[in-house]
Design a protein around this motif. Structure first.
Motif, mmCIF file in Angstrom:
data_model
loop_
_atom_site.group_PDB
_atom_site.id
_atom_site.type_symbol
_atom_site.label_atom_id
_atom_site.label_comp_id
_atom_site.label_asym_id
_atom_site.label_seq_id
_atom_site.Cartn_x
_atom_site.Cartn_y
_atom_site.Cartn_z
ATOM 1 N N ARG A 75 80.498 -41.700 -26.803
ATOM 2 C CA ARG A 75 79.742 -42.464 -27.492
ATOM 3 C C ARG A 75 79.176 -43.995 -26.670
ATOM 4 O O ARG A 75 78.561 -44.588 -27.007
ATOM 5 C CB ARG A 75 80.592 -43.120 -28.678
ATOM 6 N N ASN A 76 79.585 -43.948 -25.403
ATOM 7 C CA ASN A 76 79.204 -45.238 -24.358
ATOM 8 C C ASN A 76 79.584 -46.361 -25.010
ATOM 9 O O ASN A 76 79.225 -47.231 -24.505
ATOM 10 C CB ASN A 76 77.646 -44.983 -24.525
ATOM 11 N N LEU A 77 80.822 -46.350 -25.688
ATOM 12 C CA LEU A 77 81.600 -47.533 -26.137
ATOM 13 C C LEU A 77 82.711 -47.886 -25.246
ATOM 14 O O LEU A 77 83.406 -49.039 -25.273
ATOM 15 C CB LEU A 77 81.997 -47.625 -27.479
ATOM 16 N N LEU A 78 83.237 -47.175 -24.449
ATOM 17 C CA LEU A 78 84.453 -47.137 -23.474
ATOM 18 C C LEU A 78 84.179 -46.728 -22.175
ATOM 19 O O LEU A 78 83.842 -45.881 -21.900
ATOM 20 C CB LEU A 78 85.562 -46.423 -24.376
ATOM 21 N N TYR A 79 84.547 -47.583 -21.416
ATOM 22 C CA TYR A 79 84.568 -47.231 -19.902
ATOM 23 C C TYR A 79 85.849 -47.076 -19.372
ATOM 24 O O TYR A 79 86.694 -47.718 -19.392
ATOM 25 C CB TYR A 79 83.698 -48.480 -19.118
ATOM 26 N N LYS A 80 85.949 -46.209 -18.432
ATOM 27 C CA LYS A 80 87.202 -46.069 -17.813
ATOM 28 C C LYS A 80 86.943 -45.803 -16.256
ATOM 29 O O LYS A 80 86.349 -44.821 -15.872
ATOM 30 C CB LYS A 80 88.041 -44.846 -18.305
ATOM 31 N N SER A 81 87.601 -46.654 -15.360
ATOM 32 C CA SER A 81 87.603 -46.515 -14.119
ATOM 33 C C SER A 81 89.175 -46.388 -13.677
ATOM 34 O O SER A 81 89.472 -45.164 -13.693
ATOM 35 C CB SER A 81 87.104 -47.384 -13.199
ATOM 36 N N LEU A 109 73.612 -64.936 -18.139
ATOM 37 C CA LEU A 109 73.199 -64.452 -19.390
ATOM 38 C C LEU A 109 72.971 -62.997 -19.385
ATOM 39 O O LEU A 109 73.471 -62.444 -20.392
ATOM 40 C CB LEU A 109 71.815 -65.201 -19.725
ATOM 41 N N ILE A 110 72.490 -62.170 -18.241
ATOM 42 C CA ILE A 110 72.297 -60.953 -18.211
ATOM 43 C C ILE A 110 73.712 -60.219 -18.241
ATOM 44 O O ILE A 110 73.769 -59.253 -18.827
ATOM 45 C CB ILE A 110 71.462 -60.591 -17.010
ATOM 46 N N GLN A 111 74.816 -60.812 -17.577
ATOM 47 C CA GLN A 111 75.918 -60.218 -17.302
ATOM 48 C C GLN A 111 76.774 -60.156 -18.714
ATOM 49 O O GLN A 111 77.129 -59.161 -19.250
ATOM 50 C CB GLN A 111 76.934 -60.708 -16.275
ATOM 51 N N LEU A 112 76.732 -61.174 -19.559
ATOM 52 C CA LEU A 112 77.217 -61.278 -20.773
ATOM 53 C C LEU A 112 76.527 -60.328 -21.734
ATOM 54 O O LEU A 112 77.375 -59.926 -22.348
ATOM 55 C CB LEU A 112 76.948 -62.731 -21.379
ATOM 56 N N TYR A 113 75.465 -59.947 -21.794
ATOM 57 C CA TYR A 113 74.859 -59.033 -22.546
ATOM 58 C C TYR A 113 74.401 -57.676 -22.050
ATOM 59 O O TYR A 113 73.753 -56.975 -22.368
ATOM 60 C CB TYR A 113 73.567 -59.622 -23.180
ATOM 61 N N ASN A 114 75.277 -57.477 -20.902
ATOM 62 C CA ASN A 114 75.411 -56.072 -20.188
ATOM 63 C C ASN A 114 73.898 -55.462 -19.907
ATOM 64 O O ASN A 114 73.723 -54.453 -19.767
ATOM 65 C CB ASN A 114 76.026 -55.159 -21.159
ATOM 66 N N GLU A 159 74.428 -58.204 -34.131
ATOM 67 C CA GLU A 159 75.482 -57.846 -34.971
ATOM 68 C C GLU A 159 75.051 -56.462 -36.053
ATOM 69 O O GLU A 159 75.949 -55.517 -36.129
ATOM 70 C CB GLU A 159 75.850 -58.970 -36.166
ATOM 71 N N PRO A 160 74.011 -56.412 -36.558
ATOM 72 C CA PRO A 160 73.702 -55.207 -37.363
ATOM 73 C C PRO A 160 73.496 -53.856 -36.698
ATOM 74 O O PRO A 160 73.965 -52.857 -37.019
ATOM 75 C CB PRO A 160 72.307 -55.770 -38.046
ATOM 76 N N ILE A 161 73.026 -53.890 -35.348
ATOM 77 C CA ILE A 161 72.892 -52.864 -34.591
ATOM 78 C C ILE A 161 74.375 -52.455 -34.085
ATOM 79 O O ILE A 161 74.757 -51.182 -34.022
ATOM 80 C CB ILE A 161 72.142 -53.358 -33.193
ATOM 81 N N LEU A 162 75.591 -53.410 -33.768
ATOM 82 C CA LEU A 162 76.579 -53.133 -33.255
ATOM 83 C C LEU A 162 77.392 -52.566 -34.427
ATOM 84 O O LEU A 162 78.165 -51.404 -34.233
ATOM 85 C CB LEU A 162 77.446 -54.332 -32.862
ATOM 86 N N ALA A 220 91.217 -48.375 -15.584
ATOM 87 C CA ALA A 220 91.611 -48.682 -16.801
ATOM 88 C C ALA A 220 90.589 -48.734 -17.770
ATOM 89 O O ALA A 220 89.561 -48.565 -17.488
ATOM 90 C CB ALA A 220 92.231 -50.437 -16.636
ATOM 91 N N LEU A 221 90.968 -48.746 -19.342
ATOM 92 C CA LEU A 221 89.904 -48.665 -20.178
ATOM 93 C C LEU A 221 89.336 -50.016 -20.476
ATOM 94 O O LEU A 221 90.074 -51.052 -20.521
ATOM 95 C CB LEU A 221 90.607 -48.298 -21.627
ATOM 96 N N THR A 222 88.010 -50.132 -20.499
ATOM 97 C CA THR A 222 87.433 -51.325 -20.705
ATOM 98 C C THR A 222 86.202 -51.362 -21.697
ATOM 99 O O THR A 222 85.502 -50.383 -21.804
ATOM 100 C CB THR A 222 86.779 -51.634 -19.302
ATOM 101 N N LEU A 223 86.094 -52.106 -22.773
ATOM 102 C CA LEU A 223 84.975 -52.326 -23.661
ATOM 103 C C LEU A 223 83.925 -53.055 -23.037
ATOM 104 O O LEU A 223 83.710 -53.780 -22.334
ATOM 105 C CB LEU A 223 85.666 -52.949 -24.917
ATOM 106 N N ASP A 224 82.878 -52.657 -23.714
ATOM 107 C CA ASP A 224 81.584 -53.386 -23.420
ATOM 108 C C ASP A 224 81.760 -54.773 -24.011
ATOM 109 O O ASP A 224 82.400 -55.096 -24.888
ATOM 110 C CB ASP A 224 80.278 -52.921 -24.360
ATOM 111 N N PRO A 225 81.509 -55.932 -23.451
ATOM 112 C CA PRO A 225 81.721 -57.325 -23.777
ATOM 113 C C PRO A 225 81.216 -57.482 -25.109
ATOM 114 O O PRO A 225 81.770 -58.359 -25.826
ATOM 115 C CB PRO A 225 81.516 -58.373 -22.466
ATOM 116 N N VAL A 226 79.970 -57.283 -25.365
ATOM 117 C CA VAL A 226 79.215 -57.626 -26.586
ATOM 118 C C VAL A 226 79.979 -56.984 -27.533
ATOM 119 O O VAL A 226 80.346 -57.517 -28.789
ATOM 120 C CB VAL A 226 77.995 -56.957 -26.497
ATOM 121 N N MET A 227 80.147 -55.537 -27.637
ATOM 122 C CA MET A 227 81.110 -54.986 -28.480
ATOM 123 C C MET A 227 82.479 -55.498 -28.704
ATOM 124 O O MET A 227 82.830 -55.743 -29.883
ATOM 125 C CB MET A 227 81.156 -53.353 -28.263
#
Length: 453
Positions: free
Chosen positions: A429-435, A335-340, A376-379, A437-444
């Protein structure tokens, strides 16, 4: 002569000529020298570097030398004070040809008693104003982050610290705990939100009035005064200040790439550059969803500027789930992993699990896909801040099954220039991670996939 009398004597001498009081480090230097301490010992007690103390002491001795016409050094400053080189007349300091050498030390407390009883008494200034800082925030284990912030602020004397992360990640709670643990190191602490101030000038004047209520801005044009390059910084040199500015993203224009300021804040870039480049002993702590361009540039140039991108709680988020009395502890890590590990998101989902599944995490997780509910309203707030090229890129990434290499971009998606600019802006904006490759937050990512249906 007692050290407190010497400090007051010296402070009034400098203030009468320059309009500035001794700052906290200068007072610490005088106190230390009075007690025959070495600079290294003073630095350790003040939580700063030896070089910083030496530089400040050298500037102080030069200032006193100019005022007194004497070669003031560490070894003779005490004797010069004790011998009555300072002279006052009717509470006004006379410098240069008008110096009168008194046979007795000046006693400020006696002169104050002889003043007219009709003179209004000045109320002492508040030391800390945290009235706009949220309280009763649950603080979870952020030991490493606290240690990093303390190192940057107290040891490295960083002038600007930016604490960034998505809404609900815990920026405010971390900053609140940080203030509690380092507050004794600052003369003034002020916590404010940008939402309270329509322009940068309004914010600056408010800060100045807090630091020095009898500031010169009362007698001249505020805008002219604040546009003077060093005017605001002079107040940060007078006292060692910690200024926390929350909701910094509200100064940036939504619908454009990160870095464009809203009306009333267009001169913010210059303000941040001056805060980072010019010498002062204060610290500006910004709490923001997004990292401004000037901060990124200052950090790259190593101009006493640092950024901490706050990640999720990880395993320590179990404290939150325990407090919410959820069931099926073996499923909590999933659960913690799914919601980052986002504290706010986990709290929202915990409420849904309690309301819909009587607290059973296992039952909740048996219903794919990922449930967002009141997240959803937060995202949506984050998504609506994006410019068109960012929205194009992030929606495309959300529909990719695997993280994407930069070189695999379809040519029809965006031009290379717009593609690279969008990547950099989304990272700020902390919406995209790059190591690699380009990775999105799973919730977003799940939110964006729902938008396309």
């Amino acid at each position: 002569m007692e050290i407190q009398e010497a400090l007051q004597w010296t402070d009034e001498l400098i203030f009468a000529k320059t309009g500035k009081h001794l700052d906290s480090l200068q007072r610490a230097i005088l106190e230390g020298v009075w007690e025959h301490k070495e600079y290294k010992e003073i630095a350790e007690e003040y939580h700063c570097s030896n070089d910083h103390v030496r530089k400040s002491a050298s500037e102080l001795w030069k200032l006193l030398s100019d005022l007194l016409g004497e070669d003031v050094k560490k070894k003779n400053v005490r004797s010069l004070i004790e011998n009555g080189v300072f002279s006052y007349y009717n509470d006004v300091v006379h410098i240069g040809n008008n110096i009168n050498i008194c046979s007795e030390p000046y006693n400020n407390s006696k002169k104050k008693k002889n003043r007219s009883p009709s003179t209004p008494k000045t109320q002492p200034e508040p030391r800390h104003d945290l009235s706009q800082a949220p309280d009763n925030l649950r603080f979870y284990n952020r030991t490493d982050e606290l240690a990093t912030l303390k190192q940057w602020i107290l040891t490295e004397q960083s002038r600007i610290i930016t604490l960034t992360g998505l809404s609900g990640i815990g920026k405010t709670a971390l900053a609140r705990q940080l203030v509690e643990e380092i507050k004794d190191n600052f003369d003034r602490i002020l916590w404010r939100s940008h939402r309270k101030f329509p322009t940068l000038n309004a914010l600056q004047s408010h800060i100045i009035e807090f630091i020095a209520p009898t500031s010169p801005i009362q007698n001249q044009s505020l805008i002219t005064y604040l546009n003077s390059r060093n005017s605001f910084l002079d107040y940060l040199r007078t006292h060692r200040c910690l200024i926390i500015l929350d909701d910094f993203q509200d100064t940036l224009t939504p619908g454009e790439l990160v870095g464009n300021y809203c009306p009333g804040y267009q001169n913010y870039g210059r303000f941040l550059e001056e805060m980072g480049r010019f010498s002062h002993g204060s610290c500006l702590l910004l709490l923001s969803w997004e990292q401004p361009l000037e901060v990124a540039t200052l950090e790259a140039e190593e101009c006493s500027c640092k950024t901490l991108q706050l990640a999720g709680l990880g395993k320590s988020a179990s404290q939150l789930l325990t407090a919410r009395k959820l069931q099926d502890q073996p499923q909590w890590s999933r659960l913690i992993q799914l919601y980052n590990g986002n504290p706010l998101w986990l709290n929202i989902i915990a409420t849904a699990i309690l309301e819909l599944f009587d607290g059973s995490v296992e039952t909740f997780l048996s219903y794919p896909p990922l449930y967002l509910g009141n997240i959803e309203p937060i995202l949506k707030q984050h998504y609506q801040r994006l410019c068109e090229s960012e929205q194009v890129l992030i929606r495309w990434l959300a529909n990719q099954e695997q993280p994407v290499e930069i070189s695999h971009k379809p040519p029809e998606l965006l031009s290379d220039s717009d593609f690279f600019k969008a990547i950099q802006s989304l990272k700020k904006r902390n919406l995209l991670y790059k190591s690699t490759a380009l990775t999105l937050d799973p919730v977003m990512q799940h939110y964006l996939m729902n938008l396309s249906h």
